[in-house]
Design an enzyme around this catalytic site. Structure first.
Site, mmCIF file in Angstrom:
data_model
loop_
_atom_site.group_PDB
_atom_site.id
_atom_site.type_symbol
_atom_site.label_atom_id
_atom_site.label_comp_id
_atom_site.label_asym_id
_atom_site.label_seq_id
_atom_site.Cartn_x
_atom_site.Cartn_y
_atom_site.Cartn_z
ATOM 1 N N SER A 84 5.212 -1.363 -4.848
ATOM 2 C CA SER A 84 6.265 -0.270 -4.977
ATOM 3 C C SER A 84 7.021 -0.232 -3.484
ATOM 4 O O SER A 84 8.215 0.254 -3.511
ATOM 5 C CB SER A 84 5.936 0.960 -5.444
ATOM 6 O OG SER A 84 5.542 1.148 -6.734
ATOM 7 N N LYS B 204 10.531 8.747 1.259
ATOM 8 C CA LYS B 204 10.371 8.856 -0.327
ATOM 9 C C LYS B 204 9.973 10.331 -0.695
ATOM 10 O O LYS B 204 9.067 10.921 -0.128
ATOM 11 C CB LYS B 204 9.421 7.624 -0.751
ATOM 12 C CG LYS B 204 9.339 7.410 -2.127
ATOM 13 C CD LYS B 204 8.319 6.412 -2.344
ATOM 14 C CE LYS B 204 8.230 6.051 -3.992
ATOM 15 N NZ LYS B 204 7.327 4.888 -4.454
ATOM 16 N N SER C 171 8.790 1.334 -6.950
ATOM 17 C CA SER C 171 9.598 2.464 -7.039
ATOM 18 C C SER C 171 10.025 3.027 -5.970
ATOM 19 O O SER C 171 10.578 4.103 -6.025
ATOM 20 C CB SER C 171 8.565 3.741 -7.501
ATOM 21 O OG SER C 171 7.231 3.691 -6.757
#
EC number: 6.3.5.7
Length: 534
Positions: A203, A89, A179
């Site tokens: 997330s 990420k 996310s």
């Protein structure tokens, strides 16, 4: 598919294997690390329409893969991840590779160091193929609010979903969750064998559920946060996304442990070398929180929750209803604490040391204000303003202190349940399967986050481990995941139960519309899909 059968399939078929299987294939010489890396890079390129990646590290990845190939050829692999492609990420720092947090504020920022968890994977010979997309600074639950555009759910393009949908997925596709939606999409689309995400309120587990992959949020402090650009320091945890529970356990063993650069880390407890293949579930007590029967829970998800609870019970586990009475206050409590820490963490982005700087130079204050207005999107700015409001001297006791007190009560609810003898809690992960993008963006970010994180967020408040396991496909042919919650530092026990659960469910591997051998593959998916309510 077993590792031995992979010898008779093309290299591309190996992208759907587990880490354990492909690692054995690398050692047996049935595929080289460079071939495997090239296949993953090609898969990323073929699925660019998903917008899962911000940066593709092709040149670096091929160099790492060549070194792994040389080690494997001489019989000196570094470990089970040597030669295995992974993605990260884009809020984890990566040395000499741009790290943006999907924000204009950090476009062009190139860290001089690797996050600890990234470095541990590289030290084991894993091959970094790219940085994945997210909501800006990880503030969101759909991966729709980043400066590089929204992430599309790979299941939007499966034949089974196309047949069930009245919409054209090319024009009205599904969200991936957030996310860490880019990381989930990368694993689900077979672009990498594992991906790192960050989990502050769900997330990793949220997109893991919507994209049909395993998503592990470890105990707070078990993994180092050094190099993870913070959202909420007291809740942030690096998360692990894989296609099997066994793979998640392998990655956890490598990354866990104390880090002198992160004072919140703790010594990892001793664990067996691997998860047991056969486990007596009769020794396990499973709790079903009655407060998790939330408003808006879809019938598909409720049916799967009931089905899996019954599966545990029929196998001999003790299943009982439990109560977490302060859960109803968790989202409001989280909003206050999140905004307060965001206001503090985002203060470092002032345009002076790194990141975006405005050209306005009439005064220092004007440069600060314009820089932050240009660099942050509306979601980040609103959370900063809210946090500053909550932290005003006149409001501090009314909001921040009260929220901290409520957080303690939420934590005590979990403590009391586990003290009563419960080993794990079984809950939904999300209210439903993935929703269409056009429907999702009708609500503002705060409302969407409150709705999507209702089952996952309390875990972060208490610092507990939790894992999402894909269970079945919904009536629309989309993944439904359920969450298991464990006790502090009982991550291995949690994963052992999750592994047993995964073995009973046999969730289908994704196959895209247009794949080779499409008819055969789609038939395999159908045969392994559980009928909702059965």
């Amino acid at each position: 598919m077993s590792a031995s059968s992979a010898a008779f399939r093309p290299v591309a078929a190996m992208l759907g294997l587990s880490i354990r299987e492909v690692s054995q294939a690398l050692r047996d010489g049935r595929v080289s690390a460079t071939e495997l890396c090239r296949k993953c890079i090609n898969q990323i390129q073929r699925t660019r329409y998903l917008n899962a990646f911000i940066t593709i590290t092709e040149e670096t990845a091929m160099e790492q893969a060549q070194r792994a190939h040389n080690r494997l050829r001489t019989g000196k692999p570094l470990g089970p991840l040597d030669g295995i492609p992974f993605s990260v990420k884009d809020n984890f720092c990566t040395e000499n590779i741009e790290t943006t947090c999907a924000s204009s504020m950090l476009k062009g920022y190139i860290p001089p160091f690797n996050a600890t968890v990234v470095q541990k994977l590289l030290d084991q010979g894993a091959v970094l193929v790219g940085k994945t997309n997210l909501d800006e600074f990880a503030m969101g639950s759909g991966s729709t609010d980043g400066v590089f555009g929204p992430v599309r759910n790979p299941w939007s393009y499966t034949t089974l979903y196309r047949e069930q949908s009245t919409e054209d997925p090319d024009s009205d596709w599904l969200i991936s969750g957030g996310s860490s939606g880019g990381s989930a999409a990368a694993v689900a689309s077979l672009s990498s064998f594992l991906a790192l995400g960050s989990d502050t309120g769900g997330s990793t587990r949220n997109p893991g559920s919507l994209c049909g992959v395993v998503a592990l949020k470890p105990t707070y402090g078990l993994l180092s946060r050094h190099g993870l650009i913070p959202l909420v320091n007291s809740m942030d945890v690096p998360g692990i996304m894989t296609r099997s529970v066994h793979d998640a356990a392998t990655v956890l063993r490598i990354m866990q442990g104390r880090d002198e650069r992160d004072s919140t880390t703790i010594q990892a407890p001793s664990t067996p070398p691997s998860l047991p293949e056969h486990f007596d579930i009769r020794d396990i007590r499973v709790g079903i929180p009655k407060e998790y029967h939330a408003l808006g829970l879809s019938q598909d998800t409720l049916d799967q929750w009931s089905r899996v609870a019954t599966m545990f019970e029929q196998a001999g586990a003790q299943v009982q209803e439990v109560s977490l009475p302060h859960t109803q206050h968790s989202i409001v409590c989280y909003h206050v604490l999140c905004c307060c820490e965001v206001a503090s963490n985002m203060a470092r982005f002032d345009g002076l040391e790194y990141g975006h700087r405005s050209t306005v130079d009439s005064s220092t204050d004007a440069m600060y204000a314009t820089t932050r207005h240009e660099g942050f999107n509306n979601v980040v700015r609103r959370r900063i303003l809210s946090g500053n409001y909550f932290l005003l001297k006149s409001n501090y006791d009314r909001y921040f202190v009260k929220a901290q007190q409520m957080r303690r009560l939420i934590t005590e609810d979990f403590t009391n349940v586990f003290r009563s003898g419960i080993d794990v809690l079984l809950t939904p992960t999300t209210l439903s399967d993935a929703v269409r993008y056009s429907d999702f963006i009708q609500e503002d970010n705060r409302t969407r986050s409150a709705q999507e994180d209702i089952f996952t967020q309390p875990v972060n408040m208490a610092g507990l481990p939790a894992v999402t396991i894909p269970t079945a496909l919904s009536c629309r042919g989309l993944p439904i995941g359920l969450q298991l919650i464990g006790q502090t530092l009982q991550d291995w026990k949690l994963l052992t139960v999750a592994h047993w659960m995964e073995q009973q469910l046999s969730f289908p591997v994704i196959h895209f519309h247009g794949d080779s051998d499409e008819r055969e593959l789609d038939r395999s998916v159908r045969e392994r899909t559980h009928t909702i309510g059965s």
